[in-house]
Design an enzyme around this catalytic site. Sequence first.
Site, PDB file in Angstrom:
ATOM      1  N   ASP A 193     -35.000   6.317   7.680  1.00 37.53           N
ATOM      2  CA  ASP A 193     -34.528   7.464   6.885  1.00 37.53           C
ATOM      3  C   ASP A 193     -34.045   6.976   5.516  1.00 37.53           C
ATOM      4  O   ASP A 193     -32.876   7.092   5.184  1.00 37.53           O
ATOM      5  CB  ASP A 193     -33.394   8.202   7.629  1.00 37.53           C
ATOM      6  N   HIS A 231     -26.879  -2.996   7.089  1.00 38.06           N
ATOM      7  CA  HIS A 231     -27.078  -2.659   8.510  1.00 38.06           C
ATOM      8  C   HIS A 231     -28.544  -2.785   8.946  1.00 38.06           C
ATOM      9  O   HIS A 231     -28.870  -3.467   9.916  1.00 38.06           O
ATOM     10  CB  HIS A 231     -26.680  -1.198   8.760  1.00 38.06           C
TER      11      HIS A 231
END
Length: 315
Positions: free
Chosen positions: A11, A241
């Site tokens: 995303d 991340h």
Amino acid sequence: MGKQKVIFDTDPGVDDALALLYLLRHPEIDLLGVTTVFGNAPVTLTTRNARFLLRSWGQPVPVHPGAAAALTPDMPQDDFPVHIHGRNGLGDHPVPDQPTDEPETASQFLVDTIRAHPGQIRVLAVGRMTNLARALQIAPDIADLVRDVVIMGGAFRVPGNITPAAEANIWGDPLAADIVFGADWRVTAIPLDLTTRTFMTRPMLARLAQEGGPDMQLVADLSQGYVGFYKRSGYDGMLVHDCCASVFLTDPDLFTLTEGEVRVPWEGIALGTTMMNPTDRQGPLDAWADRPRQAAALDGQAEAILARIAQICTA
Ligand code: BDR
Ligand code: CA
């Protein structure tokens, strides 16, 4: 041994962009496709962003638009982290194309590609698990056919980053995450327990931009708003991340895994918590019974992971 065949479910997303560049630059990775999902921005924007990044980097990898909303009932539909990833999902870096509504093909692409390469596909999912859960619903046989599933998500023994209980990717579609952890395939989660220790300092990002050419310069440029988000909390740099999960594909020895059955509640104040059943626990464990044991990287060599990112993204 041949290259690893990977599908990247994403995303984009600022840290997603670095994770994608790592996959494209790594000589052992064969990126077969990118599937997009809502999360850091609406799926029309994350799809557009994925195409923008690939085009900017001259990589003709197919992009398949995915889910626009969660499988979980009653989730907010228009709650995007604009304070972290900007209004356009890429830190408000200019992206020329208009977002468009397109048919959703991501889950069918996952199914078709996994079936076409039995035992070979590694799915790296760094957004909501919605596309993966839908793929399982369409074709449960893919659980036997995929090589493994690696996700960035979860907060097992540390606080969440969206509620005290939940990490953003899991919180955004907790029912999908519970389906993914409950399927009989190998899932490895790269959670906040480790990724909150993979902090790329601003000087390191600047060095990578200098040494990594225009591709890495683009990542640095679109990361500036994200760096600003951390700066407001007193940190000089950014967490990477999703790229941490990319590194797991190529350097699993840098990660320390813990195994157990995982459940994710999809309602109540603990919505989106990743709850792993510890070994040797005796008690009322019905909710965890008959679930596969999955893995989570609760620990790892954060500095070595960052060094690996630097090496690959400047090669
Ligand atoms: C995850 O949430 C998203 O905002 C990031 O891209 C990452 O995948 C971190 O919790
Ligand atoms: Ca992401």
